[in-house]
Write a protein that holds these residues in place. Structure first.
Motif, PDB file in Angstrom:
ATOM      1  N   ILE A 152     -38.880 -16.085 -27.877  1.00  0.00           N
ATOM      2  CA  ILE A 152     -37.899 -16.612 -28.836  1.00  0.00           C
ATOM      3  C   ILE A 152     -38.115 -16.056 -30.239  1.00  0.00           C
ATOM      4  CG2 ILE A 152     -37.110 -18.723 -29.977  1.00  0.00           C
ATOM      5  CD1 ILE A 152     -37.360 -20.184 -27.374  1.00  0.00           C
ATOM      6  N   PRO A 153     -39.356 -16.019 -30.782  1.00  0.00           N
ATOM      7  CA  PRO A 153     -39.527 -15.447 -32.140  1.00  0.00           C
ATOM      8  C   PRO A 153     -39.095 -13.993 -32.234  1.00  0.00           C
ATOM      9  CG  PRO A 153     -41.429 -16.761 -31.544  1.00  0.00           C
ATOM     10  CD  PRO A 153     -40.605 -16.642 -30.305  1.00  0.00           C
ATOM     11  N   THR A 154     -39.451 -13.166 -31.248  1.00  0.00           N
ATOM     12  CA  THR A 154     -39.064 -11.754 -31.322  1.00  0.00           C
ATOM     13  C   THR A 154     -37.557 -11.577 -31.174  1.00  0.00           C
ATOM     14  OG1 THR A 154     -39.614 -11.607 -28.961  1.00  0.00           O
ATOM     15  CG2 THR A 154     -41.282 -10.880 -30.538  1.00  0.00           C
ATOM     16  N   ALA A 155     -36.921 -12.387 -30.335  1.00  0.00           N
ATOM     17  CA  ALA A 155     -35.455 -12.298 -30.216  1.00  0.00           C
ATOM     18  C   ALA A 155     -34.777 -12.691 -31.523  1.00  0.00           C
ATOM     19  CB  ALA A 155     -34.972 -13.186 -29.066  1.00  0.00           C
ATOM     20  N   LEU A 156     -35.302 -13.699 -32.200  1.00  0.00           N
ATOM     21  CA  LEU A 156     -34.732 -14.104 -33.491  1.00  0.00           C
ATOM     22  C   LEU A 156     -34.912 -13.005 -34.535  1.00  0.00           C
ATOM     23  CD1 LEU A 156     -35.808 -17.856 -33.704  1.00  0.00           C
ATOM     24  CD2 LEU A 156     -33.547 -16.931 -33.194  1.00  0.00           C
ATOM     25  N   ILE A 157     -36.039 -12.301 -34.485  1.00  0.00           N
ATOM     26  CA  ILE A 157     -36.253 -11.190 -35.422  1.00  0.00           C
ATOM     27  C   ILE A 157     -35.207 -10.101 -35.185  1.00  0.00           C
ATOM     28  CG2 ILE A 157     -37.847  -9.349 -36.072  1.00  0.00           C
ATOM     29  CD1 ILE A 157     -40.135 -11.296 -35.486  1.00  0.00           C
ATOM     30  N   VAL A 158     -34.896  -9.828 -33.934  1.00  0.00           N
ATOM     31  CA  VAL A 158     -33.858  -8.836 -33.621  1.00  0.00           C
ATOM     32  C   VAL A 158     -32.513  -9.302 -34.152  1.00  0.00           C
ATOM     33  CG1 VAL A 158     -32.647  -7.663 -31.747  1.00  0.00           C
ATOM     34  CG2 VAL A 158     -35.111  -7.981 -31.615  1.00  0.00           C
ATOM     35  N   ILE A 180     -36.816  -3.086 -43.084  1.00  0.00           N
ATOM     36  CA  ILE A 180     -38.265  -2.873 -43.111  1.00  0.00           C
ATOM     37  C   ILE A 180     -39.010  -4.171 -42.834  1.00  0.00           C
ATOM     38  CG2 ILE A 180     -40.194  -2.208 -44.593  1.00  0.00           C
ATOM     39  CD1 ILE A 180     -38.389  -0.197 -45.915  1.00  0.00           C
ATOM     40  N   THR A 181     -38.540  -5.278 -43.392  1.00  0.00           N
ATOM     41  CA  THR A 181     -39.217  -6.561 -43.182  1.00  0.00           C
ATOM     42  C   THR A 181     -39.191  -6.966 -41.712  1.00  0.00           C
ATOM     43  OG1 THR A 181     -38.616  -7.273 -45.412  1.00  0.00           O
ATOM     44  CG2 THR A 181     -39.273  -8.980 -43.850  1.00  0.00           C
ATOM     45  N   THR A 182     -38.046  -6.856 -41.067  1.00  0.00           N
ATOM     46  CA  THR A 182     -37.970  -7.218 -39.653  1.00  0.00           C
ATOM     47  C   THR A 182     -38.807  -6.283 -38.785  1.00  0.00           C
ATOM     48  OG1 THR A 182     -35.918  -5.904 -39.533  1.00  0.00           O
ATOM     49  CG2 THR A 182     -35.701  -8.284 -39.836  1.00  0.00           C
ATOM     50  N   LEU A 183     -38.861  -5.001 -39.116  1.00  0.00           N
ATOM     51  CA  LEU A 183     -39.655  -4.064 -38.329  1.00  0.00           C
ATOM     52  C   LEU A 183     -41.144  -4.378 -38.444  1.00  0.00           C
ATOM     53  CD1 LEU A 183     -39.518  -1.576 -36.502  1.00  0.00           C
ATOM     54  CD2 LEU A 183     -39.714  -0.153 -38.544  1.00  0.00           C
ATOM     55  N   LEU A 184     -41.621  -4.646 -39.646  1.00  0.00           N
ATOM     56  CA  LEU A 184     -43.038  -4.969 -39.839  1.00  0.00           C
ATOM     57  C   LEU A 184     -43.390  -6.307 -39.191  1.00  0.00           C
ATOM     58  CD1 LEU A 184     -43.583  -3.830 -43.550  1.00  0.00           C
ATOM     59  CD2 LEU A 184     -44.215  -2.629 -41.455  1.00  0.00           C
ATOM     60  N   THR A 185     -42.499  -7.284 -39.304  1.00  0.00           N
ATOM     61  CA  THR A 185     -42.758  -8.580 -38.679  1.00  0.00           C
ATOM     62  C   THR A 185     -42.855  -8.457 -37.171  1.00  0.00           C
ATOM     63  OG1 THR A 185     -41.536  -9.647 -40.481  1.00  0.00           O
ATOM     64  CG2 THR A 185     -41.954 -10.952 -38.502  1.00  0.00           C
ATOM     65  N   LEU A 186     -41.969  -7.666 -36.575  1.00  0.00           N
ATOM     66  CA  LEU A 186     -42.002  -7.488 -35.127  1.00  0.00           C
ATOM     67  C   LEU A 186     -43.255  -6.726 -34.700  1.00  0.00           C
ATOM     68  CD1 LEU A 186     -40.444  -8.079 -32.571  1.00  0.00           C
ATOM     69  CD2 LEU A 186     -39.240  -5.920 -32.868  1.00  0.00           C
ATOM     70  N   CYS A 213     -37.418  -4.718 -28.147  1.00  0.00           N
ATOM     71  CA  CYS A 213     -37.049  -5.393 -29.395  1.00  0.00           C
ATOM     72  C   CYS A 213     -37.311  -4.501 -30.600  1.00  0.00           C
ATOM     73  CB  CYS A 213     -37.828  -6.704 -29.521  1.00  0.00           C
ATOM     74  SG  CYS A 213     -37.335  -7.976 -28.339  1.00  0.00           S
ATOM     75  N   MET A 214     -38.442  -3.807 -30.590  1.00  0.00           N
ATOM     76  CA  MET A 214     -38.736  -2.911 -31.699  1.00  0.00           C
ATOM     77  C   MET A 214     -37.743  -1.747 -31.734  1.00  0.00           C
ATOM     78  SD  MET A 214     -42.469  -1.403 -32.746  1.00  0.00           S
ATOM     79  CE  MET A 214     -43.084  -3.092 -32.707  1.00  0.00           C
ATOM     80  N   THR A 215     -37.304  -1.305 -30.579  1.00  0.00           N
ATOM     81  CA  THR A 215     -36.300  -0.239 -30.537  1.00  0.00           C
ATOM     82  C   THR A 215     -34.986  -0.696 -31.145  1.00  0.00           C
ATOM     83  OG1 THR A 215     -37.330   0.673 -28.539  1.00  0.00           O
ATOM     84  CG2 THR A 215     -35.052   1.314 -29.002  1.00  0.00           C
ATOM     85  N   VAL A 348     -27.107  -7.306 -22.238  1.00  0.00           N
ATOM     86  CA  VAL A 348     -27.242  -6.621 -20.950  1.00  0.00           C
ATOM     87  C   VAL A 348     -28.710  -6.399 -20.616  1.00  0.00           C
ATOM     88  CG1 VAL A 348     -26.750  -4.464 -19.723  1.00  0.00           C
ATOM     89  CG2 VAL A 348     -24.967  -5.546 -21.098  1.00  0.00           C
ATOM     90  N   PHE A 349     -29.497  -6.019 -21.627  1.00  0.00           N
ATOM     91  CA  PHE A 349     -30.932  -5.835 -21.393  1.00  0.00           C
ATOM     92  C   PHE A 349     -31.583  -7.138 -20.929  1.00  0.00           C
ATOM     93  CE2 PHE A 349     -35.082  -6.643 -23.388  1.00  0.00           C
ATOM     94  CZ  PHE A 349     -35.871  -5.806 -22.601  1.00  0.00           C
ATOM     95  N   ASN A 350     -31.219  -8.262 -21.533  1.00  0.00           N
ATOM     96  CA  ASN A 350     -31.800  -9.544 -21.133  1.00  0.00           C
ATOM     97  C   ASN A 350     -31.437  -9.892 -19.692  1.00  0.00           C
ATOM     98  OD1 ASN A 350     -33.168 -11.522 -23.316  1.00  0.00           O
ATOM     99  ND2 ASN A 350     -31.861 -10.048 -24.351  1.00  0.00           N
ATOM    100  N   ILE A 351     -30.214  -9.623 -19.302  1.00  0.00           N
ATOM    101  CA  ILE A 351     -29.810  -9.902 -17.927  1.00  0.00           C
ATOM    102  C   ILE A 351     -30.634  -9.070 -16.943  1.00  0.00           C
ATOM    103  CG2 ILE A 351     -27.907  -9.717 -16.288  1.00  0.00           C
ATOM    104  CD1 ILE A 351     -26.010 -10.377 -18.583  1.00  0.00           C
TER     105      ILE A 351
END
Length: 365
Positions: A152-158, A180-186, A213-215, A348-351
């Motif tokens: 859940i945290p990583t999905a919210l960052i995306v 940049i902030t979301t990339l560093l947080t992830l 997620c990082m991609t 689609v990736f999640n499915i």
């Protein structure tokens, strides 16, 4: 996470010793460790245990029953840390199968382990063939913890990284800071998830999730780079311009000003007289040019913008404005498409991800 598991078991053994037959009609109990040490008992050990210990609080946790026919029943409490080489390809959606191997030093293949009926096999060692009793433990990993702490945290960052698609194309500092902030947080979140895992060569399910997620966050930054480039791109057709000196440019500007001024005065019904004076020296000409430039700077802005520009320059300015507006619309179209395709692709990736790991992927033991 370590490649082992801890168990607290009641270990029970049963064997017969004809030397301990007695005439009592009832069994009797032995609780003295010194007395039990004088009775023969099987030399059992746990082959894949890292550590093991008996419980002695408040008294040694064991008992021995001796029956009239010489049957001995031994029961004790043991804590073990047992080695378990886990396969983490589906982590954290995996289930593990861990064995606890129980062997004896002195018994040969004809030994029968009566109380352990899970699995028995014969293992060949340098000293001979020995029987081995295996207690197999099956464990399924609790997924709720990992959903709350990792997924859940990583999905919210995306999702937060997609907010830049709704910002203005000219809001460069805001979009750069958000990306940049979301990339560093992830990256920090991914590093924290890997720190709790043992070193393994398997590509784990959590690695695929974090990498994807990082991609997506990185692609959001790339999308902003493309949008920013599109708003600033220039026409590739380069026109050759004659290089003029500073004095030539000043004279050209002054002559254009005189021409437009005369046209404006004639349009208003007044006459315009210009006295041409030949300067005696270059210094006098420079003073005249400076005076005319000051007069030019004091003119109304609309007059400067509309009337002083020649036709060629006015056309070039209109083309430039038109190109900037076209680039801006193209960049906004990219943002609008990104608002649709990024969430759609992530869905689609999640499915595919959850469908594969929960339904089709199996643990290899």
């Amino acid at each position: 996470m370590c490649q082992d598991f801890q168990v607290d078991i009641y270990f029970q053994q049963k064997w017969e010793d004809s030397r301990l037959r007695h005439n009592n009609t009832r069994r009797f109990l032995i609780k003295d460790p010194k007395l039990f040490s004088q009775i023969w008992h099987p030399d059992i050990y746990f082959a894949n245990a890292r550590t093991s210990s008996f419980h002695e609080v408040t008294q040694p946790n064991f008992l021995v029953w001796i029956y009239p026919n010489g049957t001995i029943w031994y029961d004790c409490r043991i804590s073990l840390t047992v080695l378990c080489m886990q396969r983490l390809a589906r982590y954290p959606l995996d289930s593990q199968k861990c064995d606890m191997r129980i062997l004896s030093y002195i018994r040969m293949p004809d030994m029968k382990m009566g109380m352990i009926d899970k699995t028995t096999r014969m293992d060949e060692y340098a000293t001979g063939i020995w029987s081995c009793a295996i207690a197999t433990f099956h464990g399924h990993r609790e997924l709720t913890h990992h959903i709350l702490q990792s997924y859940i945290p990583t999905a919210l960052i995306v999702f937060v990284s997609w907010f830049s698609f709704w910002l203005d194309v000219e809001a460069v500092p805001g979009r750069v800071s958000l990306s940049i902030t979301t990339l560093l947080t992830l990256a920090t979140q991914s590093s924290a998830a890997r720190m709790s895992l043992p070193q393994a060569s398997d590509v784990k399910a959590i690695d695929i999730w974090m990498g994807t997620c990082m991609t997506f966050v990185f692609l959001a930054m790339i999308e902003f780079t493309i949008v920013n480039y599109c708003t600033r791109r220039k026409n590739r057709r380069r026109r050759k311009k004659s290089v003029k000196g500073l004095s030539d440019q000043v004279h050209e500007l002054v002559s254009q000003y005189k021409e437009k001024k005369n046209q404006l005065l004639q349009r208003n019904g007044t006459s315009c007289y210009e006295v041409a004076m030949l300067p005696a020296d270059p210094e006098s000409q420079e003073k005249i040019d400076r005076k005319q430039i000051r007069e030019l700077n004091q003119a109304p802005p609309l007059y400067i913008k509309r009337n002083l520009l020649p036709t060629s320059k006015r056309k070039a300015l209109e083309e430039r404005i038109s190109r900037v507006e076209e680039n801006r619309k193209f960049a906004q179209a990219i943002d609008r498409n990104s608002r649709i395709y990024f969430p759609l692709t992530f869905g689609v990736f999640n499915i595919l991800y959850w469908g594969y790991y929960l339904k089709f992927a199996t643990d290899e033991y």
